[in-house]
Design a protein around this motif. Structure first.
Motif, PDB file in Angstrom:
ATOM      1  N   THR A   1     -29.350 -24.792  -0.476  1.00 51.83           N
ATOM      2  CA  THR A   1     -28.187 -23.464  -1.100  1.00 51.83           C
ATOM      3  C   THR A   1     -26.900 -23.820  -1.213  1.00 51.83           C
ATOM      4  O   THR A   1     -26.338 -25.147  -0.764  1.00 51.83           O
ATOM      5  CB  THR A   1     -28.297 -23.496   0.539  1.00 51.83           C
ATOM      6  OG1 THR A   1     -28.038 -21.555   0.494  1.00 51.83           O
ATOM      7  CG2 THR A   1     -27.836 -24.207   1.557  1.00 51.83           C
TER       8      THR A   1
ATOM      9  N   LEU B   1     -32.568 -19.549  -6.349  1.00 51.93           N
ATOM     10  CA  LEU B   1     -32.902 -20.048  -4.973  1.00 51.93           C
ATOM     11  C   LEU B   1     -34.291 -18.972  -4.152  1.00 51.93           C
ATOM     12  O   LEU B   1     -33.629 -18.044  -4.855  1.00 51.93           O
ATOM     13  CB  LEU B   1     -31.518 -20.892  -4.140  1.00 51.93           C
ATOM     14  CG  LEU B   1     -31.063 -21.381  -4.042  1.00 51.93           C
ATOM     15  CD1 LEU B   1     -29.908 -21.547  -3.384  1.00 51.93           C
ATOM     16  CD2 LEU B   1     -31.337 -22.964  -4.953  1.00 51.93           C
TER      17      LEU B   1
ATOM     18  N   THR C   1     -26.513 -18.199  -7.354  1.00 43.90           N
ATOM     19  CA  THR C   1     -27.903 -18.607  -5.815  1.00 43.90           C
ATOM     20  C   THR C   1     -28.459 -17.925  -6.135  1.00 43.90           C
ATOM     21  O   THR C   1     -30.257 -17.804  -5.323  1.00 43.90           O
ATOM     22  CB  THR C   1     -27.520 -18.516  -4.639  1.00 43.90           C
ATOM     23  OG1 THR C   1     -26.666 -17.047  -4.499  1.00 43.90           O
ATOM     24  CG2 THR C   1     -26.514 -19.387  -3.984  1.00 43.90           C
TER      25      THR C   1
END
Length: 360
Positions: free
Chosen positions: A323, A357, A354
């Motif tokens: 993260t 992810l 991100t």
């Protein structure tokens, strides 16, 4: 060149952990990979031919076609790359559709240049180095951060009256030229009487002077020094407020635009590998050793334990390994600008993403 933490008999060469070295590497011609061996997923090789007929042996119908992909790390194979090797060993990359090769980095290897050239699709880099690469016109994008807390720091002999960075005044500190974190620390803690000493990759000067301080990694040098009978303590640079993400997985803007599905698959497989490595490092470390025979399993065990909180703690404890936040990247860009490493602030929206992810 030896991995830090291997030997102190003559010279202990540490990985480059400074911004100036990154700049030098990026300005040089592309280099081949380091002296250690690339690791491949042997189960994802092209189909073989029979000796008798020369015809291709048939694959099981359910086996997916794999795409040849290379990632280059930021140093010789070590626990700091544990998730990548776990993903290779457990077949997570193969399951994601990749015939994966992990190319070890090293002192003469620029992961940024190799990925930018297309010789590898993915790489690993320090967060501050990635920002500098972008300022130099190399369009890299961070897609996951293996380390939430940076393992770089300043090592001193145990028993010295050092409790904080301000206590470094008046001491010899061995740091590579123009290190970004060091410029930040000197300015913040007003280290006007500290003696900057050129770091050459050797620890002999540090060993011979009980009052000296040297740069290093919490996962490596303290172990090597302990093995040679020297007890040390350490100030992590991250505790000074300068905390770039470490071992950042990255690719190029072009790769994200043209192959977002591969980027997503790579990130997810890598994160799955890191999740596995957390509790199975002893199983994976022999795989790492295949690519870096000089490193002992005991040293790997030490590194894997020391890095646990740095990888799996912080924001990762809540949001998962890898993260990243806009706040962290924005703070780093501002710090690099304030100490003069950046001429202009980079657009944080282009520095990282991100979107690939795994969702929590």
């Amino acid at each position: 060149m030896k991995k830090p933490g291997l030997s102190l008999k003559n010279v202990l060469v540490s990985r480059p952990i400074v911004l100036s070295i990154c700049a030098v590497l990026m300005a040089s011609a592309l280099s081949a990979c380091g002296s250690k061996d690339p690791a491949k997923d042997a189960s994802a090789q092209p189909q073989a031919t029979t000796a008798a007929t020369g015809t291709a042996q048939s694959k099981p119908a359910e086996e997916k076609k794999t795409v040849a992909v290379t990632q280059v790390t930021n140093w010789f194979a070590e626990p700091e790359h544990g998730g990548q090797y776990a993903a290779l060993m457990k077949g997570y990359y193969k399951d994601a559709g990749f015939d994966m090769t992990i190319m070890p980095g090293g002192p003469q290897v620029s992961a940024a240049q190799i990925v930018a050239s297309g010789k590898a699709q993915f790489g690993m880099i320090q967060g501050d180095d990635l920002i500098i690469a972008r300022q130099q016109g190399i369009p890299l994008v961070a897609i996951a951060a293996a380390f939430q807390k940076n393992p770089q720091g300043l090592i001193y002999h145990k028993g010295q009256p050092i409790k904080d960075f301000a206590d470094l005044n008046g001491r010899k500190v061995y740091v590579a030229s123009a290190a970004g974190y060091w410029e930040f620390i000197k300015k913040k803690y007003k280290l006007d009487t500290v003696q900057d000493m050129k770091y050459t990759g050797q620890l002999v000067n540090f060993i011979s002077d009980p009052t000296a301080v040297t740069q290093g990694y919490i996962t490596a040098e303290p172990y090597a020094l302990k093995q040679q009978g020297y007890d040390t303590e350490m100030l992590l640079n991250a505790d000074s407020g300068y905390n770039p993400y470490a071992n950042v997985m990255f690719t190029t803007e072009k790769m994200i635009k043209e192959h977002p599905d591969q980027v997503k698959a790579f990130v997810e497989a890598s994160i799955k590998g890191w999740d596995y490595y957390k509790d199975h490092s002893d199983e994976v470390n022999p795989k790492i050793k295949e690519s870096n025979p000089d490193m002992t399993l005991d040293a790997m065990k030490y590194g894997a334990e020391k890095q646990k909180e740095l990888v799996y703690g912080g924001d990762a404890a809540t949001n998962g390994v890898g993260t990243m936040t806009k706040e962290r990247w924005s703070t780093l860009i501002k710090q690099l600008t304030e100490i003069g490493v950046l001429k202009n602030e980079e657009d944080v929206s282009k520095v990282f993403t991100t979107e690939f992810l795994p969702k929590k």
